[in-house]
Design an enzyme around this catalytic site. Structure first.
Site, PDB file in Angstrom:
ATOM      1  N   SER A   1       0.903  -1.220  -0.033  1.00  0.00           N
ATOM      2  CA  SER A   1      -0.282   0.033   0.058  1.00  0.00           C
ATOM      3  C   SER A   1       0.694   1.282  -0.051  1.00  0.00           C
ATOM      4  O   SER A   1       1.925   1.482   0.208  1.00  0.00           O
ATOM      5  CB  SER A   1      -0.928   0.158   1.222  1.00  0.00           C
ATOM      6  OG  SER A   1      -1.850   0.972   1.097  1.00  0.00           O
TER       7      SER A   1
ATOM      8  N   GLN B   1      -0.338   5.000   6.801  1.00  0.00           N
ATOM      9  CA  GLN B   1       0.083   4.184   5.825  1.00  0.00           C
ATOM     10  C   GLN B   1       1.189   3.483   6.099  1.00  0.00           C
ATOM     11  O   GLN B   1       1.332   2.030   5.815  1.00  0.00           O
ATOM     12  CB  GLN B   1       0.441   5.151   4.391  1.00  0.00           C
ATOM     13  CG  GLN B   1       0.387   4.197   3.085  1.00  0.00           C
ATOM     14  CD  GLN B   1      -0.661   3.516   2.796  1.00  0.00           C
ATOM     15  OE1 GLN B   1      -0.702   2.439   2.682  1.00  0.00           O
ATOM     16  NE2 GLN B   1      -1.750   4.378   2.739  1.00  0.00           N
TER      17      GLN B   1
ATOM     18  N   HIS C   1       0.856  -0.195   7.913  1.00  0.00           N
ATOM     19  CA  HIS C   1       0.410  -1.351   7.117  1.00  0.00           C
ATOM     20  C   HIS C   1       1.350  -2.351   7.047  1.00  0.00           C
ATOM     21  O   HIS C   1       1.183  -3.481   7.096  1.00  0.00           O
ATOM     22  CB  HIS C   1      -0.135  -1.024   5.712  1.00  0.00           C
ATOM     23  CG  HIS C   1      -1.674  -0.695   5.655  1.00  0.00           C
ATOM     24  ND1 HIS C   1      -2.586  -1.388   6.254  1.00  0.00           N
ATOM     25  CD2 HIS C   1      -2.428   0.464   5.472  1.00  0.00           C
ATOM     26  CE1 HIS C   1      -3.805  -1.081   5.987  1.00  0.00           C
ATOM     27  NE2 HIS C   1      -3.801   0.156   5.414  1.00  0.00           N
TER      28      HIS C   1
ATOM     29  N   GLU D   1      -1.325   4.762  -5.255  1.00  0.00           N
ATOM     30  CA  GLU D   1      -2.780   4.034  -5.011  1.00  0.00           C
ATOM     31  C   GLU D   1      -3.535   5.215  -4.294  1.00  0.00           C
ATOM     32  O   GLU D   1      -4.648   5.380  -4.678  1.00  0.00           O
ATOM     33  CB  GLU D   1      -2.552   3.353  -3.845  1.00  0.00           C
ATOM     34  CG  GLU D   1      -3.667   2.316  -3.382  1.00  0.00           C
ATOM     35  CD  GLU D   1      -3.519   1.317  -2.467  1.00  0.00           C
ATOM     36  OE1 GLU D   1      -2.366   1.415  -1.561  1.00  0.00           O
ATOM     37  OE2 GLU D   1      -4.384   0.672  -2.006  1.00  0.00           O
ATOM     38  N   HIS D   2      -3.188   5.957  -3.179  1.00  0.00           N
ATOM     39  CA  HIS D   2      -3.875   6.977  -2.577  1.00  0.00           C
ATOM     40  C   HIS D   2      -3.167   8.408  -2.636  1.00  0.00           C
ATOM     41  O   HIS D   2      -1.971   8.544  -2.543  1.00  0.00           O
ATOM     42  CB  HIS D   2      -3.905   6.771  -0.823  1.00  0.00           C
ATOM     43  CG  HIS D   2      -4.360   5.469  -0.572  1.00  0.00           C
ATOM     44  ND1 HIS D   2      -3.689   4.347  -0.129  1.00  0.00           N
ATOM     45  CD2 HIS D   2      -5.790   4.871  -0.484  1.00  0.00           C
ATOM     46  CE1 HIS D   2      -4.251   3.324   0.074  1.00  0.00           C
ATOM     47  NE2 HIS D   2      -5.529   3.620   0.108  1.00  0.00           N
TER      48      HIS D   2
ATOM     49  N   ASP E   1     -10.672   4.192   3.845  1.00  0.00           N
ATOM     50  CA  ASP E   1     -10.438   2.955   4.067  1.00  0.00           C
ATOM     51  C   ASP E   1     -11.490   2.139   4.479  1.00  0.00           C
ATOM     52  O   ASP E   1     -11.817   0.944   4.450  1.00  0.00           O
ATOM     53  CB  ASP E   1      -9.405   2.758   5.141  1.00  0.00           C
ATOM     54  CG  ASP E   1      -8.075   3.052   4.376  1.00  0.00           C
ATOM     55  OD1 ASP E   1      -7.652   2.965   3.419  1.00  0.00           O
ATOM     56  OD2 ASP E   1      -7.001   3.157   5.303  1.00  0.00           O
TER      57      ASP E   1
ATOM     58  N   GLU F   1      -9.701  -9.289 -47.353  1.00  0.00           N
ATOM     59  CA  GLU F   1      -9.278 -10.178 -46.299  1.00  0.00           C
ATOM     60  C   GLU F   1      -9.076 -11.620 -46.670  1.00  0.00           C
ATOM     61  O   GLU F   1      -8.785 -12.251 -46.053  1.00  0.00           O
ATOM     62  CB  GLU F   1      -9.652 -10.139 -44.896  1.00  0.00           C
ATOM     63  CG  GLU F   1      -9.733  -8.516 -44.182  1.00  0.00           C
ATOM     64  CD  GLU F   1     -10.153  -8.313 -43.079  1.00  0.00           C
ATOM     65  OE1 GLU F   1     -10.562  -9.382 -42.453  1.00  0.00           O
ATOM     66  OE2 GLU F   1      -9.812  -7.465 -42.382  1.00  0.00           O
TER      67      GLU F   1
ATOM     68  N   HIS G   1     -17.229 -15.149 -46.104  1.00  0.00           N
ATOM     69  CA  HIS G   1     -17.677 -14.185 -45.035  1.00  0.00           C
ATOM     70  C   HIS G   1     -18.415 -13.441 -46.076  1.00  0.00           C
ATOM     71  O   HIS G   1     -19.692 -12.646 -45.805  1.00  0.00           O
ATOM     72  CB  HIS G   1     -16.426 -13.073 -44.571  1.00  0.00           C
ATOM     73  CG  HIS G   1     -16.032 -13.560 -43.253  1.00  0.00           C
ATOM     74  ND1 HIS G   1     -15.523 -14.586 -42.988  1.00  0.00           N
ATOM     75  CD2 HIS G   1     -15.962 -12.958 -42.216  1.00  0.00           C
ATOM     76  CE1 HIS G   1     -15.091 -14.807 -41.891  1.00  0.00           C
ATOM     77  NE2 HIS G   1     -15.332 -13.953 -41.072  1.00  0.00           N
TER      78      HIS G   1
END
Lengths: 431, 431
Positions: free
Chosen positions: B237, B259, B262, B327-328, B361, B415, B420
């Site tokens: 994190s 942070q 963690h 992330e944050h 959170d 093609e 097709h």
């Protein structure tokens, strides 16, 4: 063509094998791909030059040798005849128009307490499109990969494609010019995926890699997922047609064969509640098949993986289709709206007599890059969303904060995260 | 805490190392994970039982031994005290409300020629949530993974979590009851990912696997991408705070430490244009750090991966933040709206004095499962979209078909796909 009947004893077992059509034993391939990726990551340009000379039968000396000149692209475009140019432009415009409607907007939501919550939607900076090359190059693949990225607003779009013998396909060059892609590289296979995922000395890594490819490309994409975003892991193409007694057997046979001509591994499946239709379709296939230029491929595909299933009723057809989660689903039934809500899993739904799959492959507008092998249960068609991403937005007023602070502290406490609790507590203190 | 100044000579090099914070050498882990996955795929339940006894210190004898009883969950929920219950319920309701706003609708677009093009949005059938277990179990992780699946309308939600010594965490059980999840299994690590991706004799494979986990879980998720959908590959994190001279140094220090507590590998970064703020924040950190219960973890994180960068101005702060794609991201600046458009890459943006990361959170509403290590450049926060997928819809009238048939035939011809072309041609013939 193999025929099954859902009331037969052995049906469940036979159907299970069809369900597992997407299973690939890649255990031999993964170590080789890992080796290629590792080599690209460690030796960078030197590895790419060596791999191109090994796989594509020419000898690039520098990274610049791998670049496709814009001038060549412009000239190839100018050499295109008017009819082809117009067809490509109509395709471009319709694909662009459809994908523009997919584009998600950023949003905000306001709470009574003044808090603002929302989501910001931002294009990715840099997209890498993998386009198969050589004889199997399809201009439609380039359009279908490039246009969603263009609509998303991606600033830098790069293309990698193998160019055997250093002889680029004219249509590839023209397509690059049409899509205004100025950065294209003559690199293919797992090497290209590695180059785009990790970057080289003179080439910045991309944020997303999209595009079809063989098993080496598919496994390389899987292995770099996380270093970059990946659209999906694609396998052989497939069509499933649900038809009732009013459907045109000739149309069905042609549509099944349009899938079969792609690839010996392609699957063409008909589900119907009408016994007679199966007989008629088989007749038509037997008639048309020998006339096809790609007869050998289509024949092997129809023989090995073609299938017609007689069902009790249309409801059962829909249920089996949901289990199979086909890439392409054609609904050739009298009242398609009655069943649309029940259709859960497929890449694209083609409804009615005048929506053959081939129209979706080129000009209808929706993307032809679709999940295969049952992965339509969880993957979506390639789209603008693959070239954008989101960031949450959280703004709190003091009042709005106080309304939720207590709960946050209790939960931080439960989780034993004292510093989390503190960071809320300090804001609650009177100052 | 390490301090850099963008005008210093060595800055680019030092910053590059921070940019590469997400790089993981998984070359040792991948072969082990491949072995676990292969064993689960081949030996199924027998492999899972063996792996649980190997990693979790208890001896399940049958698959049923791995199931968590609903009765235990209900009782654990009832044992929760009122305050905790209320906090969990407030979190649940707010997360539910936010995610409800994310839910995309199916759409149709009508062309003048009568053609109908659109996109059908469908919930996945079956979702597998991986929730880390044992001492590190966080009820918020369960809520953040389960609620988007519930909002999406996923019919079957299953949870896997390791339960060492067969002693389930009370809050885990209570959380399962709160989220009305009736299928939960005491299986962790790569084994759980394999079980959910491939299925067992008595356990049907899922369509998507989400949730955080250690490096084994992350690599297993990468390796089964394509067999199932995967939300993202998450690493340690991280928080990045952009603050100006008016910001509160005490709040910043607390947020950085929230942070850091963690994980030793967590990154806490401050970018500011105010030299004095750096001094003040450092002082506050020195003061608060020793008081934290998780002091050892936070200290190592702050020492090894904590960073404060003095920038020329806020514009430079934003530019560096976009490169880091944190992330944050907290914006503690006087006029955040002036910079919001320029913020391109991050998982979540926390704006203003009263939006500390910790509020996001738990109870703000947006998901706390966010892309890490720079992958916010291409991954989005976990959301309802991870539990739904799309199918294109194509309906053509005869007139609408004729308007585009010619181009489709020309492109099929380019093609070299004759079948097709045929499938369009047969529909153009007058009958």
């Amino acid at each position: 063509m193999r025929i099954l009947n859902t009331i037969d004893d052995g049906f469940s077992q036979a159907f299970k094998e069809v369900l597992n059509r997407g299973e690939v034993d890649a255990s031999d391939v993964i170590p080789k791909v890992l080796e290629i990726l590792r080599s690209v990551r460690d030796k960078k340009t030197q590895a790419i030059l060596q791999q191109v000379s090994q796989f594509d039968n020419w000898e690039p000396k520098t990274f610049q040798d791998l670049e496709i000149s814009q001038d060549m692209c412009k000239k190839a475009y100018e050499r295109l005849d008017k009819q082809k140019k117009e067809a490509l432009h109509q395709a471009y415009e319709r694909i662009y128009a459809f994908h523009s409607k997919q584009k998600q907007k950023s949003w905000m939501d306001f709470e009574a307490n003044g808090n603002i919550l929302g989501q910001k939607v931002t294009p990715l900076d840099r997209a890498g499109l993998y386009i198969p090359g050589g004889r199997a190059f399809y201009p439609s693949s380039l359009l279908m990969n490039a246009i969603p990225a263009i609509v998303a607003g991606v600033k830098e779009i790069v293309v990698c494609s193998p160019v055997p013998y250093n002889q680029p396909n004219e249509l590839f060059l023209a397509g690059l010019y049409l899509c205004n892609i100025t950065k294209a590289y003559k690199v293919g296979g797992a090497s290209a995926v590695g180059m785009m995922a990790y970057g080289l000395e003179d080439f910045k890594k991309v944020d997303v890699i999209t595009g079809p490819g063989n098993i080496f490309v598919a496994m390389a994409k899987k292995l770099v997922f996380g270093e970059v975003m990946i659209d999906m892991i694609a396998g052989p193409s497939e069509i499933l047609i649900i038809a009732d007694k009013n459907a045109n057997a000739n149309f069905i046979a042609n549509d099944l064969l349009s899938q079969a001509e792609h690839d010996e591994m392609a699957s063409s499946i008909l589900l119907t509640d009408d016994k007679n239709l199966i007989v008629e379709v088989q007749k038509q296939i037997d008639k048309i098949l020998p006339t096809l230029p790609r007869y050998q491929i289509a024949k092997k595909s129809i023989e090995d993986r073609g299938l017609m299933i007689l069902c009790r009723d249309l409801k059962e057809c829909i249920a089996l289709s949901n289990e199979l989660a086909p890439e392409h689903l054609e609904l050739l039934i009298t009242n398609p709206l009655a069943y649309l809500a029940d259709i859960k899993h497929c890449g694209a739904i083609f409804i009615g007599t005048y929506a053959p799959e081939a129209i979706g492959d080129y000009v209808a507008g929706p993307n032809h890059t679709l999940p295969t092998g049952g992965s339509a249960k969880f993957f979506s068609p390639l789209g603008v969303e693959h070239f954008m991403k989101k960031s949450s937005i959280i703004y709190c007023t003091k009042d709005g904060f106080e309304e939720i602070a207590e709960s946050a502290q209790i939960l931080a406490n439960i989780e034993g995260l004292e510093a989390h609790r503190n960071s809320i507590e300090v804001r609650r203190s009177k100052e």
